[in-house]
Structure formats: C-alpha cells, structure tokens
Scaffold this active site. Structure first.
Site, short mmCIF file in Angstrom:
data_model
loop_
_atom_site.label_atom_id
_atom_site.label_comp_id
_atom_site.label_asym_id
_atom_site.label_seq_id
_atom_site.Cartn_x
_atom_site.Cartn_y
_atom_site.Cartn_z
N LYS A 115 0.87 -1.19 0.00
CA LYS A 115 0.00 0.00 0.00
C LYS A 115 0.89 1.22 0.00
O LYS A 115 2.00 1.18 0.52
CB LYS A 115 -0.89 0.02 1.25
CG LYS A 115 -2.15 0.82 1.07
CD LYS A 115 -3.15 0.03 0.25
CE LYS A 115 -4.51 0.64 0.22
NZ LYS A 115 -5.51 -0.38 -0.12
N1 GLU Z 1 -7.01 -0.12 -3.34
C1 GLU Z 1 -7.79 -1.28 -3.61
C2 GLU Z 1 -7.90 -2.16 -2.39
O1 GLU Z 1 -7.83 -1.70 -1.28
C3 GLU Z 1 -7.32 -2.01 -4.86
C4 GLU Z 1 -5.93 -2.50 -4.86
C5 GLU Z 1 -5.48 -3.02 -6.22
O2 GLU Z 1 -6.27 -3.07 -7.14
O3 GLU Z 1 -4.29 -3.36 -6.33
O4 GLU Z 1 -8.15 -3.33 -2.47
#
Ligand code: GLU
Length: 425
Positions: A115
């Site tokens: 993240k």
């Molecule tokens: N930000 C989204 C999540 O929390 C998607 C992450 C992604 O597609 O890599 O799952």
C-alpha cells in the site's frame, strides 16, 4: 504459545493494532509458528519519502510525506493501492498493506500485499497540483515499483487519471510505455474494462451470496451505503439493477435517508453539478453516524476506516454488514455484532473484487490481449463466489465468524508458501 510483544515499532498506530490483533486472533488457532507470526506482523519493506511540492501560485512550497509499504514478497510481486488523504501515516499504510496480503491470498492471486499513500488533502488540490504531486511521488518511489516488483492501483483520493500520470512518469524514465506498472488505468492506455466497477460489483456479489445462504431475498432488501465514491456508488447502482432499494447514502458532507428508496439518477445529477451531497433535497438529511443506525437489511460501509465500534455496534439495524471500505469495524464491534447475529462479510473478502480485476488487468498487460467486459465481469463474479463459499466452508467447519475464517484461509496459504520457499541463506 506466547503472543510476541509489539514494542517500539515505528508503524504502531491504532489501525496497525487492529490489523495485528486480527492476525493474533487466529495465529494460535491455526498453530502459526512464532517466526512466521512475527514476520507477518511487520512490513517486509517500508519506504518513507519527503519531497517539496510547489502550489500553483508558484511561490508556496510545502514539504509532503509519502509512503510505500510492501508487506509480503513471498507470493509474487506486491500489489495495492495508493491513497491521498491528510491522515495517511506509516501505521495506516502498513495495516492496509497487511490487509492486501490477506485479500490476495483469499482470492488466490499471485501477489503479496502493498500500500502507498501521500499525506495531503486531495480536495484542496487543483488538477495541475494533483498531477505535480503524483509525478513527484512516483519519481520518489520509482525504484521500488514495477510490473514484476510492486504494482500500485487507485484507493481513497486517487483515480484512473492519477494512475495514468504514474504510468506516464514511470514510462518516461524507462524510455518506453510500461502499462503493467499500475492497474486501474484508463482503458485507452491499457486499463481493463470492468476495473472501475470491480470493487462495487464484488461487494454486491458477496451480499448476494450471504442473502442466498441466510434465505433473504436480495431483490426485496433495503440497502444503506456509507460513502458514495467509486465503491459505494457502483454498489448502489448494481443493487438497484438487481431489484433492491437503496434507502440511504452518504458522502463526507452529509447523508440522506428515504425509506421509500432513493432515486439514484437524481442523486448522480446533483453530484455531477455540486460535487457533494450536501443540499440535496430528497429524503431526510442524516449525519454519517446516524445513517449507520437507520433501518435496513444490508449495510455497506464504503468510505473510511473505524466507523463501527463498541459505541455504535449495538445500534445498527442491519442483518448483513458488507465491508466495502478497509478496516471499518473494530474488534469489539465484531464481537457485539456476532452476539447480535449480524453477518459481517469482512473487507478482505468483500472488497477484494478491485484487486481481482487489477490482477486481470496486469495479466492482460503481460499478454497484450484485451478481454471483453463480459468476460471480466463473469470471471470476477465466479472467483468471488468461489472465495465466498471457501470462506463459508471454513466458518462452518470451525464454528467461527467469516472474518476469522477468511483470515485463517489467507494465513494458512501464506504459511505454506513460506515453508515451501524456506529461508535464505
Ligand atoms: N485499493 C484497492 C484495495 O484496497 C485495490 C488494490 C489493487 O487493485 O491493487 O483493495
């Protein structure tokens, strides 16, 4: 087995604690050895950057902090979104990276969790400022991302345009287009059809599975959705297409509730013109905390973390809680809701549709081959249904709630991968 201590960790914040307490809650149950337990509590790599950011007036320069955390590199490249929010910190990003590892493992995707985030209020940025900050943040983390290394995606406060700027900045440095470096891109530059709606579609797929299991008619149900951004608005529209009534929605400005069901077309027109819900005249105006306690069958928190806690869990009126957001429910609230017989579909399952179609997008980039929207949606729905049933099967066999079951499945899968790979050197 003693629980390892959590002392003097730079990323120790309330959200990180929640992620770790959830892990601790299942570690003993699955007999997780202490070494892997400790490893899974910490990010494998954490990058903190600070950089100057010039406002449009060309004279104001601010120092901005950015993060990219890679929690688990065992399973393949790391994967996870980037959020722009004034509350972003290392602990929050670490917790979100941990949850990404669990999500990918539950869905069987060949990724570990990551993240990223920038501590800035995106609502205070002009479009040119948003572009500048995105390009600079990208160049600060350019060595740690890449299609085989770590693949960002949208999250709170970022969208497909931000992904396009990241892809462009990365590609400029490499000297050729590298569409696989991010997912959630616009379709024109290699984005996947169906990616924008994927998280909301996955949320509703889980709600449908829960209804089927509990003998509730989804088509007759009343739905409340906290947060009318990408996830919440898509979930609302799909719910209405499937015959349910959306009786309440909110954004950060306010909430509205109408027991006869809201007219989403009018809501969308209002938002297109005014950006936020505030001032919308249909239904009763309610605050965000009030909205959570209004009568409904299915409640979908699809905004931010820490919304349902020991002070309001008793007041919820839903039968099913589907976590579109990451980390909306505290451990105490989980216990209260379980006692009250509310089915909670945990974030790491309920909102995994986003990263699942991100995986499809990454595969399409690698193969330079486009799938149709129908193919994407059908594959998403069948993977979500399978994951839901796998988690339900563990829950029934072990007599645990769905969050515990989902965590157990995820961590067992990761443990087996770690054991197979062994330790270097
Ligand atoms: N930000 C989204 C999540 O929390 C998607 C992450 C992604 O597609 O890599 O799952």
């Amino acid at each position: 087995m003693p629980v390892p201590k959590l002392e003097h960790l730079e990323w120790d914040t309330p959200m990180y604690r929640l992620a770790v307490e959830q892990l601790d809650g299942i570690a003993e149950r699955i007999g997780l050895d202490e070494n892997i337990w400790c490893r899974l509590r910490a990010p494998q790599r954490a990058h903190v950057v600070s950089f100057p950011f010039r406002r449009d007036d060309y004279s104001t320069v601010e120092t901005v902090y950015g993060y990219r955390v890679q929690h688990l590199t065992t399973m393949g490249p790391t994967k996870g979104g980037i959020r722009y929010d004034c509350g972003v910190n290392l602990g929050e990003v670490t917790a979100l990276a941990i949850w990404m590892s669990w999500k990918c493992a539950i869905m069987g995707l060949p990724f570990g969790g990551a993240k990223g985030g920038v501590r800035i209020d995106p609502n205070q940025l002009t479009r040119t400022e948003l572009q500048r900050i995105t390009r600079r943040y990208t160049s600060e983390i350019i060595d740690v991302i890449g299609p085989d290394r770590d693949i960002p995606a949208p999250d709170l406060g970022t969208d497909m345009q931000v992904m396009a700027w990241i892809m462009d900045t990365y590609s400029q440095q490499r000297g050729h287009a590298v569409p696989g470096v991010v997912t959630g891109k616009p379709v024109e530059i290699g984005g996947s059809l169906g990616r924008e709606e994927a998280t909301g579609r996955g949320v509703i797929t889980c709600a449908l599975e829960a209804c089927r299991h509990l003998g509730i008619q989804f088509a007759d149900s009343r739905v409340i959705i906290q947060g009318y951004g990408n996830v919440g608005a898509t979930a609302a529209h799909i719910a209405v297409e499937l015959g349910a009534q959306v009786v309440g929605i909110s954004d950060f400005s306010t909430g509205i509730y109408d027991s006869r069901g809201l007219d989403l077309k009018r809501v969308d027109e209002w938002i297109a013109e005014h950006r936020f819900l505030e001032g919308y005249s249909e239904g009763d105006e309610v605050s965000n905390p009030e909205l959570l306690t209004m009568p409904c069958d299915i409640l979908i928190p699809a905004a931010i973390q820490n919304q349902i806690h020991e002070r309001n869990a008793d007041a919820l009126h839903c039968k099913i809680l589907v976590e579109g957001a990451n980390g909306p429910t505290s451990m105490e609230a989980d216990r209260i809701l379980a006692d009250r017989g509310v089915t909670v579909i945990p974030d790491i399952l309920a909102n995994a549709g986003g990263v699942t179609v991100s995986y499809f997008e990454w595969v399409q980039a690698a193969q330079q081959f486009m799938w149709t929207e129908d193919e994407v949606n059908q594959r998403l729905i069948s993977l979500m249904q399978r994951a839901y049933r796998d988690v339900l099967e563990v829950a029934e066999r072990e007599h645990v709630d769905l969050r515990t079951a989902a965590l157990m499945r995820a961590v067992i899968r990761i443990r087996e991968a770690k054991r197979r790979r062994g330790i270097f050197p």
